[in-house]
Design a protein around this motif. Sequence first.
Motif, PDB file in Angstrom:
ATOM      1  N   THR A 144      -9.203  22.133  -7.240  1.00  0.00           N
ATOM      2  CA  THR A 144      -9.173  20.874  -7.997  1.00  0.00           C
ATOM      3  C   THR A 144      -7.803  20.625  -8.625  1.00  0.00           C
ATOM      4  O   THR A 144      -7.253  19.516  -8.524  1.00  0.00           O
ATOM      5  CB  THR A 144     -10.255  20.883  -9.102  1.00  0.00           C
ATOM      6  N   GLY A 145      -7.246  21.648  -9.258  1.00  0.00           N
ATOM      7  CA  GLY A 145      -5.946  21.493  -9.915  1.00  0.00           C
ATOM      8  C   GLY A 145      -4.837  21.146  -8.925  1.00  0.00           C
ATOM      9  O   GLY A 145      -3.979  20.289  -9.203  1.00  0.00           O
ATOM     10  N   THR A 146      -4.872  21.776  -7.782  1.00  0.00           N
ATOM     11  CA  THR A 146      -3.870  21.509  -6.743  1.00  0.00           C
ATOM     12  C   THR A 146      -3.991  20.079  -6.226  1.00  0.00           C
ATOM     13  O   THR A 146      -2.985  19.395  -6.001  1.00  0.00           O
ATOM     14  CB  THR A 146      -4.049  22.505  -5.577  1.00  0.00           C
ATOM     15  N   VAL A 147      -5.229  19.643  -6.029  1.00  0.00           N
ATOM     16  CA  VAL A 147      -5.448  18.268  -5.538  1.00  0.00           C
ATOM     17  C   VAL A 147      -5.005  17.261  -6.601  1.00  0.00           C
ATOM     18  O   VAL A 147      -4.382  16.238  -6.284  1.00  0.00           O
ATOM     19  CB  VAL A 147      -6.927  18.066  -5.137  1.00  0.00           C
ATOM     20  N   GLU A 148      -5.284  17.565  -7.858  1.00  0.00           N
ATOM     21  CA  GLU A 148      -4.825  16.693  -8.960  1.00  0.00           C
ATOM     22  C   GLU A 148      -3.300  16.592  -8.977  1.00  0.00           C
ATOM     23  O   GLU A 148      -2.738  15.521  -9.221  1.00  0.00           O
ATOM     24  CB  GLU A 148      -5.299  17.250 -10.309  1.00  0.00           C
ATOM     25  N   ALA A 149      -2.636  17.709  -8.726  1.00  0.00           N
ATOM     26  CA  ALA A 149      -1.168  17.704  -8.695  1.00  0.00           C
ATOM     27  C   ALA A 149      -0.658  16.828  -7.548  1.00  0.00           C
ATOM     28  O   ALA A 149       0.343  16.107  -7.703  1.00  0.00           O
ATOM     29  CB  ALA A 149      -0.639  19.134  -8.569  1.00  0.00           C
ATOM     30  N   MET A 165       0.847  -1.197   0.000  1.00  0.00           N
ATOM     31  CA  MET A 165       0.000   0.000   0.000  1.00  0.00           C
ATOM     32  C   MET A 165       0.884   1.250   0.000  1.00  0.00           C
ATOM     33  O   MET A 165       1.877   1.319   0.694  1.00  0.00           O
ATOM     34  CB  MET A 165      -0.889   0.002   1.257  1.00  0.00           C
ATOM     35  N   ARG A 166       0.467   2.212  -0.789  1.00  0.00           N
ATOM     36  CA  ARG A 166       1.185   3.467  -0.866  1.00  0.00           C
ATOM     37  C   ARG A 166       0.369   4.519  -0.122  1.00  0.00           C
ATOM     38  O   ARG A 166      -0.865   4.487  -0.173  1.00  0.00           O
ATOM     39  CB  ARG A 166       1.269   3.840  -2.351  1.00  0.00           C
ATOM     40  N   SER A 167       1.040   5.426   0.566  1.00  0.00           N
ATOM     41  CA  SER A 167       0.281   6.511   1.194  1.00  0.00           C
ATOM     42  C   SER A 167       1.005   7.841   0.979  1.00  0.00           C
ATOM     43  O   SER A 167       2.232   7.879   0.840  1.00  0.00           O
ATOM     44  CB  SER A 167       0.034   6.228   2.677  1.00  0.00           C
ATOM     45  N   TYR A 168       0.240   8.899   0.945  1.00  0.00           N
ATOM     46  CA  TYR A 168       0.750  10.226   0.601  1.00  0.00           C
ATOM     47  C   TYR A 168       0.028  11.255   1.455  1.00  0.00           C
ATOM     48  O   TYR A 168      -1.169  11.120   1.713  1.00  0.00           O
ATOM     49  CB  TYR A 168       0.477  10.497  -0.874  1.00  0.00           C
ATOM     50  N   ARG A 169       0.741  12.294   1.863  1.00  0.00           N
ATOM     51  CA  ARG A 169       0.168  13.345   2.704  1.00  0.00           C
ATOM     52  C   ARG A 169       0.704  14.701   2.298  1.00  0.00           C
ATOM     53  O   ARG A 169       1.906  14.854   2.087  1.00  0.00           O
ATOM     54  CB  ARG A 169       0.574  13.088   4.154  1.00  0.00           C
ATOM     55  N   LYS A 170      -0.169  15.661   2.196  1.00  0.00           N
ATOM     56  CA  LYS A 170       0.288  17.031   1.921  1.00  0.00           C
ATOM     57  C   LYS A 170      -0.657  18.035   2.564  1.00  0.00           C
ATOM     58  O   LYS A 170      -1.866  17.852   2.554  1.00  0.00           O
ATOM     59  CB  LYS A 170       0.338  17.283   0.418  1.00  0.00           C
ATOM     60  N   GLU A 171      -0.078  19.112   3.088  1.00  0.00           N
ATOM     61  CA  GLU A 171      -0.886  20.219   3.597  1.00  0.00           C
ATOM     62  C   GLU A 171      -0.909  21.337   2.563  1.00  0.00           C
ATOM     63  O   GLU A 171       0.125  21.694   2.011  1.00  0.00           O
ATOM     64  CB  GLU A 171      -0.298  20.757   4.904  1.00  0.00           C
ATOM     65  N   LEU A 172      -2.093  21.882   2.340  1.00  0.00           N
ATOM     66  CA  LEU A 172      -2.250  23.056   1.473  1.00  0.00           C
ATOM     67  C   LEU A 172      -2.588  24.242   2.371  1.00  0.00           C
ATOM     68  O   LEU A 172      -3.479  24.138   3.213  1.00  0.00           O
ATOM     69  CB  LEU A 172      -3.384  22.838   0.468  1.00  0.00           C
ATOM     70  N   TRP A 173      -1.917  25.350   2.189  1.00  0.00           N
ATOM     71  CA  TRP A 173      -2.132  26.527   3.050  1.00  0.00           C
ATOM     72  C   TRP A 173      -2.857  27.639   2.306  1.00  0.00           C
ATOM     73  O   TRP A 173      -2.631  27.864   1.119  1.00  0.00           O
ATOM     74  CB  TRP A 173      -0.781  27.052   3.558  1.00  0.00           C
ATOM     75  N   PHE A 174      -3.713  28.327   3.033  1.00  0.00           N
ATOM     76  CA  PHE A 174      -4.503  29.422   2.454  1.00  0.00           C
ATOM     77  C   PHE A 174      -4.517  30.606   3.412  1.00  0.00           C
ATOM     78  O   PHE A 174      -4.522  30.420   4.630  1.00  0.00           O
ATOM     79  CB  PHE A 174      -5.950  28.970   2.224  1.00  0.00           C
ATOM     80  N   GLU A 175      -4.546  31.798   2.831  1.00  0.00           N
ATOM     81  CA  GLU A 175      -4.818  32.998   3.631  1.00  0.00           C
ATOM     82  C   GLU A 175      -5.654  33.929   2.766  1.00  0.00           C
ATOM     83  O   GLU A 175      -5.132  34.614   1.874  1.00  0.00           O
ATOM     84  CB  GLU A 175      -3.514  33.696   4.061  1.00  0.00           C
ATOM     85  N   THR A 176      -6.952  33.914   3.024  1.00  0.00           N
ATOM     86  CA  THR A 176      -7.852  34.693   2.169  1.00  0.00           C
ATOM     87  C   THR A 176      -7.839  36.163   2.583  1.00  0.00           C
ATOM     88  O   THR A 176      -7.550  36.503   3.730  1.00  0.00           O
ATOM     89  CB  THR A 176      -9.296  34.152   2.250  1.00  0.00           C
ATOM     90  N   LYS A 177      -8.182  37.026   1.639  1.00  0.00           N
ATOM     91  CA  LYS A 177      -8.240  38.470   1.921  1.00  0.00           C
ATOM     92  C   LYS A 177      -9.549  38.843   2.594  1.00  0.00           C
ATOM     93  O   LYS A 177      -9.627  39.805   3.350  1.00  0.00           O
ATOM     94  CB  LYS A 177      -8.100  39.256   0.611  1.00  0.00           C
ATOM     95  N   LYS A 178     -10.613  38.058   2.287  1.00  0.00           N
ATOM     96  CA  LYS A 178     -11.923  38.335   2.853  1.00  0.00           C
ATOM     97  C   LYS A 178     -12.275  37.300   3.917  1.00  0.00           C
ATOM     98  O   LYS A 178     -11.707  36.217   3.947  1.00  0.00           O
ATOM     99  CB  LYS A 178     -12.987  38.318   1.741  1.00  0.00           C
ATOM    100  N   ARG A 179     -13.250  37.643   4.747  1.00  0.00           N
ATOM    101  CA  ARG A 179     -13.724  36.688   5.764  1.00  0.00           C
ATOM    102  C   ARG A 179     -14.221  35.404   5.119  1.00  0.00           C
ATOM    103  O   ARG A 179     -13.969  34.317   5.618  1.00  0.00           O
ATOM    104  CB  ARG A 179     -14.851  37.334   6.580  1.00  0.00           C
ATOM    105  N   ARG A 180     -14.958  35.547   4.023  1.00  0.00           N
ATOM    106  CA  ARG A 180     -15.510  34.363   3.348  1.00  0.00           C
ATOM    107  C   ARG A 180     -15.077  34.306   1.892  1.00  0.00           C
ATOM    108  O   ARG A 180     -15.226  35.296   1.172  1.00  0.00           O
ATOM    109  CB  ARG A 180     -17.035  34.372   3.418  1.00  0.00           C
ATOM    110  N   GLU A 181     -14.566  33.165   1.474  1.00  0.00           N
ATOM    111  CA  GLU A 181     -14.164  32.959   0.080  1.00  0.00           C
ATOM    112  C   GLU A 181     -14.301  31.493  -0.289  1.00  0.00           C
ATOM    113  O   GLU A 181     -14.109  30.620   0.557  1.00  0.00           O
ATOM    114  CB  GLU A 181     -12.704  33.379  -0.144  1.00  0.00           C
ATOM    115  N   LEU A 182     -14.598  31.263  -1.556  1.00  0.00           N
ATOM    116  CA  LEU A 182     -14.604  29.895  -2.092  1.00  0.00           C
ATOM    117  C   LEU A 182     -13.483  29.796  -3.130  1.00  0.00           C
ATOM    118  O   LEU A 182     -13.446  30.585  -4.075  1.00  0.00           O
ATOM    119  CB  LEU A 182     -15.951  29.569  -2.746  1.00  0.00           C
ATOM    120  N   ILE A 183     -12.572  28.855  -2.928  1.00  0.00           N
ATOM    121  CA  ILE A 183     -11.398  28.733  -3.794  1.00  0.00           C
ATOM    122  C   ILE A 183     -11.381  27.358  -4.437  1.00  0.00           C
ATOM    123  O   ILE A 183     -11.430  26.330  -3.739  1.00  0.00           O
ATOM    124  CB  ILE A 183     -10.104  28.933  -2.971  1.00  0.00           C
ATOM    125  N   ASN A 184     -11.317  27.327  -5.756  1.00  0.00           N
ATOM    126  CA  ASN A 184     -11.259  26.058  -6.497  1.00  0.00           C
ATOM    127  C   ASN A 184      -9.868  25.445  -6.327  1.00  0.00           C
ATOM    128  O   ASN A 184      -8.877  26.030  -6.761  1.00  0.00           O
ATOM    129  CB  ASN A 184     -11.560  26.320  -7.976  1.00  0.00           C
TER     130      ASN A 184
END
Lengths: 138, 138, 138
Positions: free
Chosen positions: C22-27, C1-20
């Motif tokens: 998909t491309g990052t997860v595919e990578a 079995m292979r396993s992989y782990r990665k953290e993605l970091w975000f800092e939005t400019k607004k209180r609420r934001e929706l960020i796509n």
Amino acid sequence: MRSYRKELWFETKKRRELINITGTVEACLKESGVEEGLLLCNAMHITASVFVNDDESGLHHDFEEWLEGLAPEKPYSRYRHNGYEDNADAHLKRTIMGREVVVAVTDGKLDVGPWEQIFYGEFDGKRRKRVLVKIIGE
Amino acid sequence: MRSYRKELWFETKKRRELINITGTVEACLKESGVEEGLLLCNAMHITASVFVNDDESGLHHDFEEWLEGLAPEKPYSRYRHNGYEDNADAHLKRTIMGREVVVAVTDGKLDVGPWEQIFYGEFDGKRRKRVLVKIIGE
Amino acid sequence: MRSYRKELWFETKKRRELINITGTVEACLKESGVEEGLLLCNAMHITASVFVNDDESGLHHDFEEWLEGLAPEKPYSRYRHNGYEDNADAHLKRTIMGREVVVAVTDGKLDVGPWEQIFYGEFDGKRRKRVLVKIIGE
């Protein structure tokens, strides 16, 4: 590790329907030969849901009224998404109901409680749409 | 591949309660010996939830008021499901809160953020009900 | 079995934001080398969400208005959680949108429907927060 994949297709007669797919998912599991693992079942469309709840017609009526209260279908002009489309409410209803379920596989069976039934929740039907079953394990 | 299964049993004194089960789930993980994998934790009943949020009593009070606003317990006659039963609201509340969580297992530990705590959410208690912990990995 | 782990970091400019994402997860998936398995992507904070829906700005506007209707940000005094904090609404909004998605991995690709896009949903932003990607399989 063993892995299995199957698409289930649906075309409902009504805009909204709840369909019990537990037996079909069980058949997929049997076909997969997986004895221990995890089973993912998810809508592949963003206006439909896969969820676990009770197979009781009164409750399904309650779900319909409740979801209409939280995210009404009409007036279509209520939602900015509804320009070329009229299904914004279906995106919201599916958000409440959830996209997917993950079910444990133990001794080759769905490891669920006695009243847990898996449903396909259609909120923008009358066209062909699909659900994915993916199983990994041994 | 290694797999592990355990049932956790609960019997709350009140109809609705939120119980922090993070420590118990961590103990399951340790017992499993899994170092890398996925852990599924789900309610086996359709009027209860397993979810991740903060262990803060003010927030839990807010959850109670918020869920009562979205899916009130009474009047029982409000719901068609409530003939022999009186728990339709619990089915709806659990739908909002979710059935299950899937947590990553890394280096033999729950791979969660610093404030992520796993809760059993009971919405129709005062009877014995259970939660499933299933872990697969290596 | 292979396993992989990665953290993605975000800092939005607004209180609420929706960020796509998909491309990052595919990578991440490509980097993992996993061909068959399951991918978990979850918020590591309890005031944020990872969910699947459509990348359409009208719909995102509808989500914002709808969530504000179901769990208004203000008045802050509305929520008991809001003493030292002002983000109770973010805990509730993220509950509606969900903590995590589990996506099938087939032939080394995200096995998703044509309109399924993975989003980071931030409801209490303007600070660094992270998402976990965990992949197991072969």
